[in-house]
Design a protein around this motif. Structure first.
Motif, mmCIF file in Angstrom:
data_model
loop_
_atom_site.group_PDB
_atom_site.id
_atom_site.type_symbol
_atom_site.label_atom_id
_atom_site.label_comp_id
_atom_site.label_asym_id
_atom_site.label_seq_id
_atom_site.Cartn_x
_atom_site.Cartn_y
_atom_site.Cartn_z
ATOM 1 N N ARG A 83 8.200 36.474 -24.746
ATOM 2 C CA ARG A 83 9.592 36.688 -25.144
ATOM 3 C C ARG A 83 10.050 38.119 -24.875
ATOM 4 N NH1 ARG A 83 12.266 31.916 -25.768
ATOM 5 N NH2 ARG A 83 11.381 30.592 -27.392
ATOM 6 N N THR A 84 9.225 39.090 -25.296
ATOM 7 C CA THR A 84 9.664 40.490 -25.242
ATOM 8 C C THR A 84 9.292 41.192 -23.942
ATOM 9 O OG1 THR A 84 7.631 41.362 -26.246
ATOM 10 C CG2 THR A 84 9.394 40.646 -27.753
ATOM 11 N N ASN A 85 8.236 40.727 -23.269
ATOM 12 C CA ASN A 85 7.738 41.301 -22.018
ATOM 13 C C ASN A 85 7.075 42.668 -22.167
ATOM 14 O OD1 ASN A 85 8.457 39.219 -20.120
ATOM 15 N ND2 ASN A 85 10.572 39.816 -20.445
ATOM 16 N N LEU A 86 7.348 43.367 -23.229
ATOM 17 C CA LEU A 86 6.697 44.655 -23.454
ATOM 18 C C LEU A 86 6.804 45.019 -24.924
ATOM 19 C CD1 LEU A 86 9.138 46.949 -23.828
ATOM 20 C CD2 LEU A 86 9.293 46.695 -21.369
ATOM 21 N N LEU A 87 5.976 45.973 -25.333
ATOM 22 C CA LEU A 87 6.002 46.519 -26.685
ATOM 23 C C LEU A 87 6.039 48.035 -26.569
ATOM 24 C CD1 LEU A 87 3.184 44.310 -28.259
ATOM 25 C CD2 LEU A 87 5.641 44.011 -28.608
ATOM 26 N N GLN A 88 7.047 48.655 -27.169
ATOM 27 C CA GLN A 88 7.157 50.100 -27.076
ATOM 28 C C GLN A 88 6.145 50.771 -28.001
ATOM 29 O OE1 GLN A 88 11.101 51.728 -27.488
ATOM 30 N NE2 GLN A 88 10.349 53.812 -27.804
ATOM 31 N N LEU A 89 5.520 51.824 -27.477
ATOM 32 C CA LEU A 89 4.574 52.624 -28.252
ATOM 33 C C LEU A 89 5.293 53.829 -28.859
ATOM 34 C CD1 LEU A 89 1.753 52.611 -25.578
ATOM 35 C CD2 LEU A 89 1.565 51.526 -27.830
ATOM 36 N N LEU B 176 20.755 45.440 -19.474
ATOM 37 C CA LEU B 176 19.622 45.034 -18.651
ATOM 38 C C LEU B 176 18.935 46.251 -18.033
ATOM 39 C CD1 LEU B 176 21.304 42.011 -16.847
ATOM 40 C CD2 LEU B 176 19.688 41.912 -18.749
ATOM 41 N N ARG B 177 19.721 47.186 -17.595
ATOM 42 C CA ARG B 177 19.193 48.405 -16.979
ATOM 43 C C ARG B 177 18.310 49.184 -17.952
ATOM 44 N NH1 ARG B 177 23.724 52.680 -16.254
ATOM 45 N NH2 ARG B 177 24.742 50.834 -15.403
ATOM 46 N N ASP B 178 18.721 49.230 -19.207
ATOM 47 C CA ASP B 178 17.999 50.029 -20.195
ATOM 48 C C ASP B 178 16.629 49.461 -20.518
ATOM 49 O OD1 ASP B 178 18.115 52.182 -22.456
ATOM 50 O OD2 ASP B 178 17.567 50.322 -23.495
ATOM 51 N N TYR B 179 16.440 48.159 -20.355
ATOM 52 C CA TYR B 179 15.181 47.535 -20.789
ATOM 53 C C TYR B 179 13.977 48.200 -20.131
ATOM 54 C CZ TYR B 179 13.009 43.673 -23.313
ATOM 55 O OH TYR B 179 12.298 42.928 -24.225
ATOM 56 N N TYR B 180 14.103 48.500 -18.826
ATOM 57 C CA TYR B 180 13.031 49.191 -18.109
ATOM 58 C C TYR B 180 13.480 50.566 -17.607
ATOM 59 C CZ TYR B 180 10.435 44.785 -18.140
ATOM 60 O OH TYR B 180 9.766 43.644 -18.526
ATOM 61 N N ARG B 181 14.593 51.058 -18.134
ATOM 62 C CA ARG B 181 15.117 52.373 -17.753
ATOM 63 C C ARG B 181 15.230 52.493 -16.232
ATOM 64 N NH1 ARG B 181 14.629 55.479 -22.588
ATOM 65 N NH2 ARG B 181 15.316 53.991 -24.152
ATOM 66 N N LEU B 182 16.030 51.597 -15.660
ATOM 67 C CA LEU B 182 16.150 51.493 -14.214
ATOM 68 C C LEU B 182 17.270 52.368 -13.683
ATOM 69 C CD1 LEU B 182 15.798 47.619 -13.991
ATOM 70 C CD2 LEU B 182 14.033 49.319 -13.447
ATOM 71 N N ALA C 263 7.584 52.038 -19.211
ATOM 72 C CA ALA C 263 8.494 50.926 -18.926
ATOM 73 C C ALA C 263 9.799 51.220 -19.666
ATOM 74 C CB ALA C 263 7.867 49.612 -19.355
ATOM 75 N N HIS C 264 9.911 50.742 -20.912
ATOM 76 C CA HIS C 264 10.970 51.239 -21.786
ATOM 77 C C HIS C 264 10.301 52.320 -22.635
ATOM 78 C CE1 HIS C 264 14.719 50.951 -24.169
ATOM 79 N NE2 HIS C 264 13.944 51.382 -25.140
ATOM 80 N N GLU C 265 10.347 53.566 -22.185
ATOM 81 C CA GLU C 265 9.495 54.622 -22.730
ATOM 82 C C GLU C 265 8.026 54.208 -22.552
ATOM 83 O OE1 GLU C 265 10.746 57.464 -23.578
ATOM 84 O OE2 GLU C 265 12.848 56.871 -23.554
ATOM 85 N N ALA C 266 7.120 54.855 -23.277
ATOM 86 C CA ALA C 266 5.710 54.472 -23.209
ATOM 87 C C ALA C 266 5.569 53.084 -23.814
ATOM 88 C CB ALA C 266 4.862 55.479 -23.970
ATOM 89 N N SER C 267 4.949 52.180 -23.077
ATOM 90 C CA SER C 267 4.945 50.777 -23.499
ATOM 91 C C SER C 267 3.638 50.099 -23.129
ATOM 92 C CB SER C 267 6.097 50.012 -22.820
ATOM 93 O OG SER C 267 7.340 50.603 -23.087
ATOM 94 N N LEU C 268 3.376 49.008 -23.821
ATOM 95 C CA LEU C 268 2.365 48.045 -23.406
ATOM 96 C C LEU C 268 3.074 46.954 -22.619
ATOM 97 C CD1 LEU C 268 0.338 47.721 -26.725
ATOM 98 C CD2 LEU C 268 -0.532 48.662 -24.574
ATOM 99 N N ILE C 269 2.589 46.683 -21.414
ATOM 100 C CA ILE C 269 3.186 45.658 -20.562
ATOM 101 C C ILE C 269 2.091 44.697 -20.109
ATOM 102 C CG2 ILE C 269 5.037 47.178 -19.769
ATOM 103 C CD1 ILE C 269 3.464 47.532 -17.139
ATOM 104 N N PRO C 270 2.440 43.461 -19.736
ATOM 105 C CA PRO C 270 1.438 42.550 -19.173
ATOM 106 C C PRO C 270 0.809 43.134 -17.917
ATOM 107 C CG PRO C 270 3.457 41.379 -19.736
ATOM 108 C CD PRO C 270 3.767 42.836 -19.858
ATOM 109 N N LEU C 271 -0.475 42.890 -17.727
ATOM 110 C CA LEU C 271 -1.149 43.389 -16.527
ATOM 111 C C LEU C 271 -0.401 42.990 -15.263
ATOM 112 C CD1 LEU C 271 -3.610 44.031 -18.376
ATOM 113 C CD2 LEU C 271 -5.060 43.134 -16.548
ATOM 114 N N SER C 272 0.118 41.770 -15.248
ATOM 115 C CA SER C 272 0.772 41.265 -14.040
ATOM 116 C C SER C 272 2.043 42.028 -13.701
ATOM 117 C CB SER C 272 1.095 39.776 -14.205
ATOM 118 O OG SER C 272 1.918 39.575 -15.346
#
Length: 403
Positions: A39-45, A235-241, A91-100
């Motif tokens: 659902r979230t695709n990442l978790l911010q640290l 949408l841009r902010d999610y991964y700071r694009l 990703a969105h700041e320092a984050s945990l993301i799926p390996l893929s």
């Protein structure tokens, strides 16, 4: 262009984030953790630990009291039976993301690896050869912390004051991390232990390097699926694009039918609904949200979607804070109905609630009752025996029976 009411937009957004999913029966396991990550695709640290570290809370908010070691194992302590699911990166700041998803950010790594960047150039001028020394030391001794490297290599402290002081060795580690040469193998006491990426990530991940436009398009689509409905800046902010890249990706996804433009009641800017998004008839959520939860981390969207103006006040002097130091929005059904200042007093074994504040036009009795349950659930999850409510806020008197 289809018009959507703000109520429908909220339900789409909450469903996309997992707040309309069926409750978990029994103890949450890795399957439920994967469901949240899908659902979230990442978790911010975040380093703040006044209540509980930020990356643990979005999972709790969606599936309830899970064993935090599930997330630790997924990110930092894999074994042959339970392979690593997550990796750290910006990703969105320092984050945990799926390996893929790591290959989708290689274009960002290349930008950080540019030796002409001022930060890289200044370090190279100040400490010639240090970056190569760090590479070699990690190769020979990793996983290893920056503090251990400092003791072995040295490093002159830079900057003034203590909060931002980091040695040149730490700067070198962070530059190599951002460039995709090092990653986090594990954390001990939340201290990052660096390792070469080829000794952490599997070959099938390291072997991928999609073109930047393709990668950005994939990231925008992930953001759209996580949000359900959003404007292009959301949408841009999610991964700071980069703005231009994000706008181009949105146009392409609209042309491909992955995004559909819509007009949302009260929003000045065009919004987009992702293909497959759904709006349940109702949402029966009850969740405390940390300041870095994806549902609320982009404050302009939070205000547009929920009419909830939210600012974190950690850096505001105590006498000027309106709500408190570390304030959790409280989600009830499909609205943000309250703000709760929280602190885990681990020595005393209590969850402290210095302040609790209701939003306008809510049923304060119901909010207090549901919030009391949520606070008790959080205390249990954190292994704290009691909830102690302070004096601040109009909900505090109604919550004291929870204490």
């Amino acid at each position: 262009m289809r018009k959507i009411s703000i109520a429908v937009a909220r339900r789409i957004a909450l469903a996309a984030q997992g707040f309309a999913d069926a409750p978990v029966s029994g103890a949450p396991d890795r399957r439920q953790l994967r469901r949240v990550l899908n659902r979230t695709n990442l978790l911010q640290l975040d380093s703040v630990n006044v209540a509980v570290r930020a990356h643990y809370v979005p999972v709790f908010s969606r599936i309830g009291g899970y064993d935090r070691s599930l997330l630790d194992e997924a990110a930092w302590t894999p074994d042959s039976r339970r392979p690593r699911l997550l990796v750290e990166y910006w990703a969105h700041e320092a984050s945990l993301i799926p390996l893929s998803d790591w290959p989708l950010l290689r274009w960002r790594m290349r930008a950080y690896a540019d030796t002409s960047r001022p930060r890289y150039r200044r370090l190279a001028e100040r400490a010639p050869g240090l970056i190569d020394e760090v590479r070699t030391a990690v190769k020979e001794n990793g996983p290893i912390s920056a503090a251990e490297l400092e003791r072995g290599i040295g490093g002159t402290k830079t900057g003034s004051g203590t909060w931002w002081n980091r040695s040149d060795t730490k700067h070198a580690c962070e530059l190599l991390f951002a460039a995709g040469e090092l990653t986090t193998a594990t954390r001990r006491g939340f201290e990052r232990h660096y390792e070469l990426v080829e000794r952490v990530l599997p070959p099938e991940v390291l072997g991928q390097d999609p073109p930047e436009d393709e990668a950005v398009r994939a990231l925008v689509l992930r953001a759209a699926r996580a949000f359900g409905i959003a404007t292009e800046p959301d949408l841009r902010d999610y991964y700071r694009l980069p703005p231009a890249r994000s706008r181009a990706a949105v146009e392409e996804l609209v042309a491909e039918g992955e995004l559909r433009p819509v007009a949302v009641e009260g929003w000045a800017e065009r919004a987009y609904v992702v293909r497959g998004a759904w709006a349940p008839r109702s949402v029966g959520a009850r969740a405390l949200l940390c300041p870095f939860d994806p549902l609320v981390w982009f404050r302009p969207r939070t205000e547009r979607l929920f009419g909830f103006r939210y600012r974190i006040e950690i850096y505001v002097p105590a006498e000027r804070r309106q709500y408190g130091y570390y304030v959790f929005p409280f989600l009830l059904d499909d609205r943000l109905v309250a703000r709760v200042d929280l602190k885990a007093d681990r020595r005393a074994g209590v969850l402290r609630v210095p302040g609790a504040f209701a939003e306008p036009d809510v049923d304060r009795n119901r909010v207090a009752s549901e919030l009391g349950v949520a606070l008790r659930e959080m205390a249990d999850w954190l292994g704290l025996e009691d909830v102690v409510v302070g004096e601040h806020g109009d909900l505090a008197p109604k919550l004291r029976p929870v204490s």
